[in-house]
Design an enzyme around this catalytic site. Structure first.
Site, short mmCIF file in Angstrom:
data_model
loop_
_atom_site.label_atom_id
_atom_site.label_comp_id
_atom_site.label_asym_id
_atom_site.label_seq_id
_atom_site.Cartn_x
_atom_site.Cartn_y
_atom_site.Cartn_z
N HIS A 161 0.30 1.65 0.43
CA HIS A 161 0.24 1.68 1.89
C HIS A 161 -0.50 0.47 2.44
O HIS A 161 -1.29 -0.16 1.73
CB HIS A 161 -0.54 2.93 2.35
N CYS A 248 -7.20 8.71 2.83
CA CYS A 248 -6.00 9.56 2.85
C CYS A 248 -6.29 11.06 2.76
O CYS A 248 -5.41 11.87 3.03
CB CYS A 248 -5.05 9.14 1.74
N1 GLY Z 1 0.05 10.34 -4.56
C1 GLY Z 1 -0.01 9.87 -3.23
C2 GLY Z 1 1.33 9.51 -2.73
O1 GLY Z 1 2.02 8.90 -3.49
O2 GLY Z 1 1.75 9.81 -1.65
#
Ligand code: GLY
Length: 265
Positions: A161, A248
Site C-alpha cells: 500500500h 492498518c
Molecule cells: N494481509 C494484509 C492484506 O494483504 O490485505
C-alpha cells in the site's frame, strides 16, 4: 481533538491471510492477539477511544480495519477492497460507521484499500497499487471532491500500500521509502528516508504528536528521535508476518464530527 479508533479482534484464521510481497510464515495466534491488545492499550493511553468489533472467523484479514473504509469529517466511504477474499469485511464495518457518518460507496469496477489513502488536511494522496485501481482513485476523488478535498494519485511499486511506503509524521514531514513510490508527487513536504536496512519502517501512526512505529525498527526510531520527534515503539512482530504495519489495525477518526450515537459498538 477527541479521536475514536475502530478496531476488530483478530481472526483465528489469520494464518490464511492475503500476502502480496512477503513469504508466508506461521503466525502464533495467541501472540498476535496479545500484541493487538497491547496496540489497543497504546492507543487508549494516547487518549483515543476504542470501539472494538468482534472477530470475523471466516475473514482472515478482517483485523485490518483501515482498508475497508475511508473516513473524513464529512462522510465515511465504504470501499470495494482490492483482494476479493476481503470484500465482505465491509458489511459489519459499515453498520458501525453509520453511527458516526453518512455513508457513500465505491462501486465496480473501482477497487481501493484504505491503506492506500494518506490524508493530510484537505490533501488526499492515493496509491495506485495492486489493490487500488484508477477507477477507485477517480471515484474517491469525486466523492471527496464534493467536500473540498483534493485527491491525487501516487504510483506504488514493490510494496502493498501507499502507507507501507509513506506516512505523515507531523511538522510537514513524511517518513518515506522512496524506492517504493513516486515521491515526486509529494513535493512540498520534507521527506525523511527510512534506513535502507529497515525498508518497511515508513508505516508510522501519528497520534497526538507521538509517532508510533514497530519495535523491529530501532534505526528508524533513533533517526526520528534525533530529529526531535516523540516516538513510541510497539511489538507487532506477528502482525508483520501478515504484511501489516501500525496503521492498518485501526480506523481512526474525529469523534465529534457528526456522531449520531455516542454509545460503544
Ligand atoms: N494481509 C494484509 C492484506 O494483504 O490485505
Amino acid at each position: 481533538m477527541p479521536l475514536t479508533a475502530i478496531v476488530r479482534e483478530v481472526s483465528s484464521s489469520i494464518n490464511d491471510c492475503e500476502l502480496s510481497f512477503q513469504a508466508r510464515q506461521p503466525i502464533d495466534v495467541a501472540k498476535v492477539i496479545a500484541q493487538h491488545k497491547a496496540y489497543q492499550d497504546c492507543l487508549a493511553d494516547l487518549g483515543v477511544r476504542i470501539v472494538s468489533l468482534p472477530a470475523e472467523p471466516e475473514l482472515p484479514d478482517a483485523v485490518f480495519v483501515e482498508d475497508p473504509a475511508v473516513v473524513v469529517n464529512e462522510v465515511a466511504i465504504i470501499s470495494n477492497l482490492g483482494a476479493p477474499s476481503r470484500r465482505s469485511e465491509t458489511r459489519s464495518l459499515a453498520n458501525v460507521l453509520l453511527r458516526y457518518r453518512p455513508l457513500k460507496f465505491l462501486t465496480e469496477p473501482a477497487t481501493l484499500d484504505g491503506g492506500d489513502v494518506l490524508r493530510i488536511d484537505r490533501s488526499v494522496f492515493v496509491g495506485l497499487s495492486r489493490r487500488t485501481n484508477r477507477d477507485g482513485i477517480d471515484q474517491l476523488g469525486d466523492l471527496l471532491g464534493s467536500s473540498d478535498y483534493q485527491v491525487q494519485s501516487v504510483e506504488v511499486k514493490g510494496c502493498l500500500h501507499l502507507k507501507s511506503a509513506c506516512s505523515y509524521i507531523g511538522h510537514n514531514t513524511l517518513l518515506v521509502n522512496r524506492s517504493w513510490i513516486d515521491a515526486e508527487r509529494l513535493r512540498g513536504f520534507e521527506l525523511l528516508d527510512v534506513p535502507e536496512e529497515e525498508s518497511a519502517a515508513a508505516n508510522a501512526l501519528l497520534l497526538n504528536d507521538v509517532v508510533i512505529i514497530p519495535a523491529s525498527f530501532p534505526k528508524t526510531c533513533a533517526l526520528l528521535e534525533k530529529r526531535g520527534f516523540r516516538v513510541r515503539t510497539i511489538d507487532v512482530s506477528e502482525l508483520q508476518k501478515a504484511e501489516a504495519g501500525v496503521t492498518c489495525t485501526s480506523l481512526i477518526f474525529n469523534d465529534e464530527a457528526m456522531a449520531t450515537s455516542p454509545g460503544p459498538a
